[in-house]
Design a protein around this motif. Sequence first.
Motif, PDB file in Angstrom:
ATOM      1  N   SER A 126      12.811  20.211 -11.294  1.00  0.00           N
ATOM      2  CA  SER A 126      12.409  18.819 -11.077  1.00  0.00           C
ATOM      3  C   SER A 126      11.197  18.797 -10.160  1.00  0.00           C
ATOM      4  CB  SER A 126      13.553  17.991 -10.472  1.00  0.00           C
ATOM      5  OG  SER A 126      13.893  18.469  -9.188  1.00  0.00           O
ATOM      6  N   PHE A 127      10.444  17.697 -10.229  1.00  0.00           N
ATOM      7  CA  PHE A 127       9.215  17.555  -9.456  1.00  0.00           C
ATOM      8  C   PHE A 127       9.306  16.339  -8.547  1.00  0.00           C
ATOM      9  CE2 PHE A 127       7.846  19.820 -13.239  1.00  0.00           C
ATOM     10  CZ  PHE A 127       6.895  20.721 -12.782  1.00  0.00           C
ATOM     11  N   GLU A 128       8.670  16.422  -7.392  1.00  0.00           N
ATOM     12  CA  GLU A 128       8.378  15.213  -6.629  1.00  0.00           C
ATOM     13  C   GLU A 128       7.312  14.466  -7.398  1.00  0.00           C
ATOM     14  OE1 GLU A 128       6.938  12.294  -4.045  1.00  0.00           O
ATOM     15  OE2 GLU A 128       5.707  13.947  -4.749  1.00  0.00           O
ATOM     16  N   ASN A 129       7.509  13.166  -7.611  1.00  0.00           N
ATOM     17  CA  ASN A 129       6.686  12.430  -8.558  1.00  0.00           C
ATOM     18  C   ASN A 129       5.203  12.443  -8.205  1.00  0.00           C
ATOM     19  OD1 ASN A 129       6.634  10.648 -10.973  1.00  0.00           O
ATOM     20  ND2 ASN A 129       5.829   9.159  -9.503  1.00  0.00           N
ATOM     21  N   LEU A 130       4.881  12.253  -6.931  1.00  0.00           N
ATOM     22  CA  LEU A 130       3.479  12.224  -6.543  1.00  0.00           C
ATOM     23  C   LEU A 130       2.814  13.567  -6.817  1.00  0.00           C
ATOM     24  CD1 LEU A 130       1.019  10.921  -5.273  1.00  0.00           C
ATOM     25  CD2 LEU A 130       1.951  11.462  -3.018  1.00  0.00           C
ATOM     26  N   HIS A 131       3.519  14.647  -6.521  1.00  0.00           N
ATOM     27  CA  HIS A 131       2.931  15.953  -6.762  1.00  0.00           C
ATOM     28  C   HIS A 131       2.774  16.218  -8.261  1.00  0.00           C
ATOM     29  CE1 HIS A 131       1.665  20.022  -6.215  1.00  0.00           C
ATOM     30  NE2 HIS A 131       2.723  20.505  -6.822  1.00  0.00           N
ATOM     31  N   LYS A 132       3.732  15.741  -9.038  1.00  0.00           N
ATOM     32  CA  LYS A 132       3.596  15.873 -10.490  1.00  0.00           C
ATOM     33  C   LYS A 132       2.315  15.205 -10.963  1.00  0.00           C
ATOM     34  CE  LYS A 132       4.935  12.968 -13.175  1.00  0.00           C
ATOM     35  NZ  LYS A 132       4.285  11.812 -13.894  1.00  0.00           N
ATOM     36  N   ASN A 133       2.028  14.013 -10.422  1.00  0.00           N
ATOM     37  CA  ASN A 133       0.802  13.309 -10.782  1.00  0.00           C
ATOM     38  C   ASN A 133      -0.440  14.086 -10.355  1.00  0.00           C
ATOM     39  OD1 ASN A 133       2.289  11.209 -11.843  1.00  0.00           O
ATOM     40  ND2 ASN A 133       2.228   9.982  -9.972  1.00  0.00           N
ATOM     41  N   GLN A 134      -0.347  14.765  -9.206  1.00  0.00           N
ATOM     42  CA  GLN A 134      -1.487  15.552  -8.739  1.00  0.00           C
ATOM     43  C   GLN A 134      -1.746  16.740  -9.663  1.00  0.00           C
ATOM     44  OE1 GLN A 134       0.185  16.152  -4.833  1.00  0.00           O
ATOM     45  NE2 GLN A 134      -1.341  14.822  -3.887  1.00  0.00           N
ATOM     46  N   LEU A 135      -0.681  17.375 -10.138  1.00  0.00           N
ATOM     47  CA  LEU A 135      -0.856  18.480 -11.081  1.00  0.00           C
ATOM     48  C   LEU A 135      -1.553  18.001 -12.343  1.00  0.00           C
ATOM     49  CD1 LEU A 135       2.611  20.293 -10.748  1.00  0.00           C
ATOM     50  CD2 LEU A 135       0.423  21.043  -9.797  1.00  0.00           C
TER      51      LEU A 135
ATOM     52  N   GLY B 171       0.820  -1.207   0.000  1.00  0.00           N
ATOM     53  CA  GLY B 171       0.000   0.000   0.000  1.00  0.00           C
ATOM     54  C   GLY B 171       0.846   1.244   0.000  1.00  0.00           C
ATOM     55  N   TRP B 172       0.305   2.313  -0.579  1.00  0.00           N
ATOM     56  CA  TRP B 172       1.032   3.577  -0.608  1.00  0.00           C
ATOM     57  C   TRP B 172       0.045   4.733  -0.706  1.00  0.00           C
ATOM     58  CZ3 TRP B 172       1.476   0.005  -4.654  1.00  0.00           C
ATOM     59  CH2 TRP B 172       0.934   0.385  -5.895  1.00  0.00           C
ATOM     60  N   GLY B 173       0.564   5.927  -0.514  1.00  0.00           N
ATOM     61  CA  GLY B 173      -0.268   7.122  -0.551  1.00  0.00           C
ATOM     62  C   GLY B 173      -0.440   7.648  -1.955  1.00  0.00           C
ATOM     63  N   VAL B 174      -1.631   8.149  -2.209  1.00  0.00           N
ATOM     64  CA  VAL B 174      -1.929   8.782  -3.493  1.00  0.00           C
ATOM     65  C   VAL B 174      -2.614  10.107  -3.214  1.00  0.00           C
ATOM     66  CG1 VAL B 174      -2.153   6.609  -4.743  1.00  0.00           C
ATOM     67  CG2 VAL B 174      -4.168   7.611  -3.668  1.00  0.00           C
ATOM     68  N   GLY B 175      -2.721  10.930  -4.240  1.00  0.00           N
ATOM     69  CA  GLY B 175      -3.439  12.184  -4.101  1.00  0.00           C
ATOM     70  C   GLY B 175      -4.939  11.950  -3.990  1.00  0.00           C
ATOM     71  N   GLY B 176      -5.634  12.958  -3.503  1.00  0.00           N
ATOM     72  CA  GLY B 176      -7.068  12.829  -3.338  1.00  0.00           C
ATOM     73  C   GLY B 176      -7.794  12.540  -4.629  1.00  0.00           C
ATOM     74  N   ILE B 177      -7.367  13.184  -5.715  1.00  0.00           N
ATOM     75  CA  ILE B 177      -8.059  12.963  -6.993  1.00  0.00           C
ATOM     76  C   ILE B 177      -7.739  11.578  -7.550  1.00  0.00           C
ATOM     77  CG2 ILE B 177      -8.428  15.354  -7.653  1.00  0.00           C
ATOM     78  CD1 ILE B 177      -5.793  15.424  -8.961  1.00  0.00           C
TER      79      ILE B 177
END
Length: 989
Positions: free
Chosen positions: A883-892, A302-308
């Motif tokens: 550069s981006f943190e990958n999870l935040h890039k996905n949130q954008l 399991g891991w964390g994801v963005g709300g969307i």
Amino acid sequence: MSFQPRTEHPFHHLIDTLKDGRIKFFNPQKLNDPRYDKLPFSIRVLLEAAIRNCDGFYTKMEDVQKILAWQEQQDKAEVPFSPARVILQDFTGIPAMVDLAAMRDAVAKHGVDPALINPKCPTDLIVDHSFQIDFSKCAIQNTPNPGGGDGPTQNQASSRSTASRPFIRGDFQCGDRRGSCSKAACSDSPTSLGPSPASVQQIENTPLLCPFHLQPISETETALKNQEMELFRNKERLQFYKWCSKAFKNVNVVPPDVGAVHQVNLEYLSRVVQVSDGWIYPDSVVGTDSHTTMVNGLSILGWGVGGIESEAVMLGQPVSLTLPQVVGCKLVGSINPLSTSIDIVLGITKHLRQAGVSGKFVEFFGPGVSQLSVPDRTTIANMCPEYNATVSFFPVDAVALKHFKKTNFSQEKLELVESYMKAVHLFRSYEKPQEDPQYSEVIEINLSSMVPYISGPKRPQDRVAVSRMKEDFQSCLDEKVGFKGFHISKEKQKIQVPLLHCGQEYRLAHGAVVIAAVISCTNNCNPSVMLTAGLLAKKAVEAGLVVRPYIQTSLAPGSGMVTHYLSTSGVLPYLKQLGFEVIGYGCATCVGNMAPLPEAVVDAIRKGDLVACGVLSGNRHFEGRLCDCVRANYLAPPPLVVAYAIAGTVGIDFEKEPLGLTPGGEEVYLRDIWPSREEVQQTEEDTVISSIFKDLKRRMEKGNTFWNNLECPDSVVFSWDFKSTYIHPPPFFSRLSKDVPAAQPIENAHALLFLGDKVTTDHISPAGSIARASAAAKYLLSKRLTPRQFNSYGARRGNDAVMTRGTFASIKLQNRLIGKPGPKTLHIPSGQTMDVFEAADRYQRDGVPLIILAGRDYGSGSSRDWVAKGPYLLGVRAVIAESFENLHKNQLVGMGILPLQFISGQNADSLDLSGKERFTILVPESVGLRQQLTVKTSKGTSFCVTAMFDSEKDVICFQHGGLLRYVARAALSSSPRPGADSAGCPPCP
């Protein structure tokens, strides 16, 4: 998700059975592919999920083949993953549920049945993050209702307890072992922190004696007061949650006062294996809480994801991920008996951070793993966000099975887990190195090298050996302002400021501890560490040591489990005597939900420009997060939080200097009161028993009277109260069309912000208290609320108007357009400096698109959906960063914001960008993966950037204007895919 396979299932030949054919499962062993036993165990879980969920649409046969070929496909192939469940904590869960409620409105306007919008994946929402510290054993640290909202009235309080009595003031001395105060301190003078009698509402069982001290009361009463304030302050939000639990299928809402999300997840929701409709398969989860990774210590992927992203999974779409590299972390050596689990955690964190495991899976193996208890493993797995791994996975082994027996697994369930895990080769024996998988790389860590460390003063990765703490803090005072330095001149380093607190004088100096918090995250789930703190407190009290009364101490466990074993082991009274009293359950100090420090302390800090310190046992401590006047914050294991509170300063050498003196004047050193590992382990064995898990189950099922009696609307669509400042329908679906609009270039955009390196989600997303001079405060004042009613950003996370105004509202935001820290920016056309929201609003009214310029590691930190939703509603169309943190890039991407990366070797400085230019980004109608785009400036220059799309799903999501619109358009399709039921989410047009 449960699966009922049909005969045409492409992998029906892999079906196997347990328990005389009563339970079925897909057995990857029956593939007879030698590659399977070489796969890392975490990848085997991905493979099983792909086989079981192979429907030819979301998951295809070629996806299974890609996972089998992991050695060749890692970092190349994109594969789907359908987790067994989704977990939401309330601060990130409420915007997700508000979005779903708004999506029901949107599809209803198009003539689609709104009841079709439901989570398809089982979803648990845990109400745990609204907690604030209003009361503690010796302090009402502001007014009776500092967080705002309506408190209980006298009649309400009386109806709940016959023991209720009004606040009173007495003509007497008050105090306890931590200090005392005189009548003068209790006066109604302008400088007094205590409210006048006329302004005080009656709160159950709360005799107010002075601004700082109460008569001794039990932990139960203190927790009751804080819980009562939480429930009444957040009644409107809780009503929405209760509507969700009734209106949406597949949603389970865990009521408040049960425990923090990660504790409930570990102790109650996690199953290790799921058994549904006669089928068994591995438990797995994605969640919106940064602590979701803790379940990997229970052998649950399991891991964390963005709300969307979580919303998409809730609606039946798999998570899309690039097959990760898997780093094998081989543990060898023996643990130093003086090292705590947190020392081991921070040591492993340091090694993994230095090894560069960002975006990778980490899997532990080797003889040292067997020395780690399951609580140790969950604590290590919890720190994934700090070394940027996606997961840190511990396969099931004999130690795990022994732990599961403690946690009320029946003998039948244990036998089933063991049988299934061994049948599909997911069971580990570390004594058999021939079973070791093939990893992308192997890192070896010697456990005997771990010594006690703490972390700070500003970042979790800056570890300091406790033996060097005094020396290191001195260097922090000397160094220039930066990630560690404070640049205090030599002549000011020796300053001591007198402090009069409750009739007694103290002296504050640089390094003085003013906050000491054992809080509801990370290590509170680890009995050995918490028991070490309790046993240390017991020995300290027996030696006659005390904690200075001006230090704001608190103990906010993640669940009643912690209170239970601290109580049954007999150490809780000693923690209370030092001021570490249980004040309630839920995130408090760690997320900025703390009452102000006493005015006398704040005045002394400001008068001497002191670098005061907070010491806490969490995993977040960025500068200014706890309190804007406390500049140095250290992460420490609970026993060291207690030790530093007793010492009163971080500038101490525990080896050479005593913690304090006994009443007889004898020196007491830390080594004199530090409990042995054997003593801690024996206490753990005697107290951490199955009854604590039975108690949690009882509380889960019983709920609480407030929640049980709470009324909520009974309707398919939510009845929005447009006067509400807590719950508001977001504008994400305004002007939603069924057809996908063509991509357009971003023309003549202005830079809303010009940021540097290491911009974290704390800088971007609203969190903690709402500053009185902020844009959000102005909005709430316009709604006729008083500052006492503001509550926190977290509690108002379901109101986009508040959250948009709180985006980029951090006092530590470094915006190069204005040259000093603060939540301000330059409105370039007018040359005016104003709040970020006010500037963005002005740009939007003028029809000007916005971008953000940034440096390296943009968006690092914990997962929050408002880090993308907020900028989107501010009008930001693109972020250009090094550069981006990958999870935040996905949130954008998930919000339709274009993440663009400078090409290697370039940045804003090398391109001579001032941030005041106008930018035109040439976006083609069809954007490819990692495609280079051209950016033109008003200076006549141009440069290239890379569109950070890593998968076709990213491209599709961006084309739709974000994931929410993608899902909504899918629901509007009149032709659901074959095999979808009435609540299914059809493919997007």
